[in-house]
Design an enzyme around this catalytic site. Sequence first.
Site, mmCIF file in Angstrom:
data_model
loop_
_atom_site.group_PDB
_atom_site.id
_atom_site.type_symbol
_atom_site.label_atom_id
_atom_site.label_comp_id
_atom_site.label_asym_id
_atom_site.label_seq_id
_atom_site.Cartn_x
_atom_site.Cartn_y
_atom_site.Cartn_z
ATOM 1 N N ASP A 34 0.811 -1.331 0.546
ATOM 2 C CA ASP A 34 -0.190 0.026 -0.094
ATOM 3 C C ASP A 34 0.683 0.855 0.015
ATOM 4 O OD1 ASP A 34 -2.351 0.816 -0.019
ATOM 5 O OD2 ASP A 34 -2.801 1.229 2.706
ATOM 6 N N HIS A 35 0.023 2.189 -0.830
ATOM 7 C CA HIS A 35 1.108 3.738 -0.279
ATOM 8 C C HIS A 35 0.749 4.258 0.638
ATOM 9 C CE1 HIS A 35 0.937 3.716 -5.542
ATOM 10 N NE2 HIS A 35 1.717 3.385 -4.836
ATOM 11 N N PHE A 71 -4.519 4.245 0.880
ATOM 12 C CA PHE A 71 -5.526 3.866 -0.233
ATOM 13 C C PHE A 71 -5.392 2.688 -1.294
ATOM 14 C CE2 PHE A 71 -8.043 8.449 0.988
ATOM 15 C CZ PHE A 71 -7.759 8.037 2.693
ATOM 16 N N HIS A 72 -4.413 1.989 -1.666
ATOM 17 C CA HIS A 72 -4.176 1.768 -2.666
ATOM 18 C C HIS A 72 -3.329 0.443 -2.211
ATOM 19 C CE1 HIS A 72 -3.249 5.771 -4.967
ATOM 20 N NE2 HIS A 72 -4.849 5.375 -4.642
ATOM 21 N N PRO A 73 -4.369 -0.010 -1.522
ATOM 22 C CA PRO A 73 -4.150 -2.034 -1.114
ATOM 23 C C PRO A 73 -3.720 -2.910 -3.110
ATOM 24 C CG PRO A 73 -5.833 -1.281 -0.346
ATOM 25 C CD PRO A 73 -5.398 0.281 -0.975
#
Length: 540
Positions: free
Chosen positions: A292-293, A472-474
């Site tokens: 994630d980011h 929010f980039h899993p």
Amino acid sequence: MEFDYIIVGAGSAGCVLADRLSACGRYQVLLLEAGGSDKRFFVQMPIGYGKTYYQKAVNWMYTAEPSAGTQDRKSYWPRGKVLGGSSSINAMVFVRGNKQDYDDWAAAGNPGWAYDDVLPYFKRMESWQGGENPYRGGHGPLIVSNVADQLHPLCDNFIAAGQEMGLEFNPDMNAGRQEGVGFYQLTTHKGQRMSAARAYLWSARSRSNLQVIKRAQVTRLLLADKQIIGVEFSHRGKVRQAHAKREVVLSAGSINTPQILQHSGIGPEQVLSAAGVSLQHQSPAVGQNLQDHLGMDYLYTSLIPTLNEQLRPWYGKFWQGLVYLLTRQGPLSLSVNQAGGFVKTRADLTYPNIQLYLSPVSYTRAPVGKRPLMNPDPFPAFLLGLSNCRPKSRGQVTIASNDPLQAPTIEPNYLSHDDDVQDLLEGVKLLRKMALMPSLQQVIGKEIRPGPECQTDAQLIADIRGYAWTVFHPTSTCRMGPDPATSVVDHKLKVHGLKGLRIADASIFPQLICGNTNAACTMVGEKAADMILSDGEAIQ
Ligand SMILES: Cc1cc2nc3c(=O)[nH]c(=O)nc-3n(C[C@H](O)[C@H](O)[C@H](O)COP(=O)(O)OP(=O)(O)OC[C@H]3O[C@@H](n4cnc5c(N)ncnc54)[C@H](O)[C@@H]3O)c2cc1C
């Protein structure tokens, strides 16, 4: 119920599949979505994502486990639970990623996924308002807007400051070159959100060979030996089944796709036995490799008015509401992430390691449970932000019990790799350097967060560990690769060792990309549809 194809999840990738697989009219297609309709004001109005961020009606509202690397803080993980999935609640920034991301996917043993291979899908999916060219598409269903003329003037200060420190202005970060600073493009159209549902599903739903069932939560896959023959789902309090003559495609996202697999007995043996689920098919990488980011914000008071004054007072809200309702313009028609860029903080890197953001708004005292995009600080201020691009920390998603309706356990394991700390450290130093450039100095009053007392590397790192938050980039919990021991799907997105099952969503990313993930998920949906249709024709 029997269909040719069953798609699980109407998100960024699932909506594409539902449209493309049903378009030829030859196949009966079922799309199952756990959430409900997306025809809601706060979904369609762009800035409504401040509201849907904590809205149970459209959001899974997960909480991830504490990470030692971020001072044992738990983090809140919104995920879309509505037609359009996370593309219905996201911040609408449209970024494809870096050419190198896809070249590295292919080099990891995934033929057909290099940038030159995926570029036709990126082009096919979009209608870029700036016009068609060798890199951009002009005729796809997903309208990508150029909103540069509507953005806050601070964006110009940000871009000029970037140039003053040697970064290039990049007029299109989604074309030949990603690096540099520029204006973000948005998945909006005429002031409304352009989700995957609006782009692909709204028109496809009129086809008689596409059935969409909302509020249908898939609980497990039906297996006969090593063949997937259908799905079981919970709908209006009843357990129902649907059968697939050809294939089931899981597009339930990075959290729920591995959850469904594990509940079906497909996953790492020890995870399944701990949860009391009997093993059907050993697949050790299901739920592993979670990436994630992680983002940071530095907050500055502004010498010129920001969105804070436009959106905080009641008369400001009233006026902007009126502007939006009458013209579909103004800040309510936009994202608050307006300008940004991609930079390498070290000369030896072959791809950018930091993404930048300028948000002409601030919300310092946000109470837990609120994301006050419409209730910002009572003074003019803005955020300079960043996130890392290709983190090396790895987490996991595992089922907590044999109850398929119980949320899975999400362990992000943030900042467990020292290189990720180093990237963020170099990133925040770069933000500070940028803030010292003349074009930003003209508009900055003072730095409020973290504040001038935070100076040494130790202090900056302590601030990163105490403050950094998911953007929010899993991805990658069912990653694509050639080896069944370390990956879940092959390069055709077929689950290793099983027949009749593919995965198409963010979970298949072999590695997180440089940039926001929605565009890449849409591309995955397009490419998956093409592969499924050409395999389908081969077995007519
Ligand atoms: C708050 C937020 C802001 C973001 N901002 C941006 C941004 O600005 N730009 C960008 O590019 N990306 C952004 N992203 C990320 C991006 O939106 C996602 O990476 C992308 O939408 C994921 O697509 P997907 O197809 O993997 O899954 P999703 O779009 O999440 O779709 C999965 C779908 O499956 C459904 N589902 C799940 N489980 C089941 C089940 N058991 N049965 C039936 N249906 C099920 C879900 O309800 C959902 O509709 C953001 C995400 C969030 C949450």
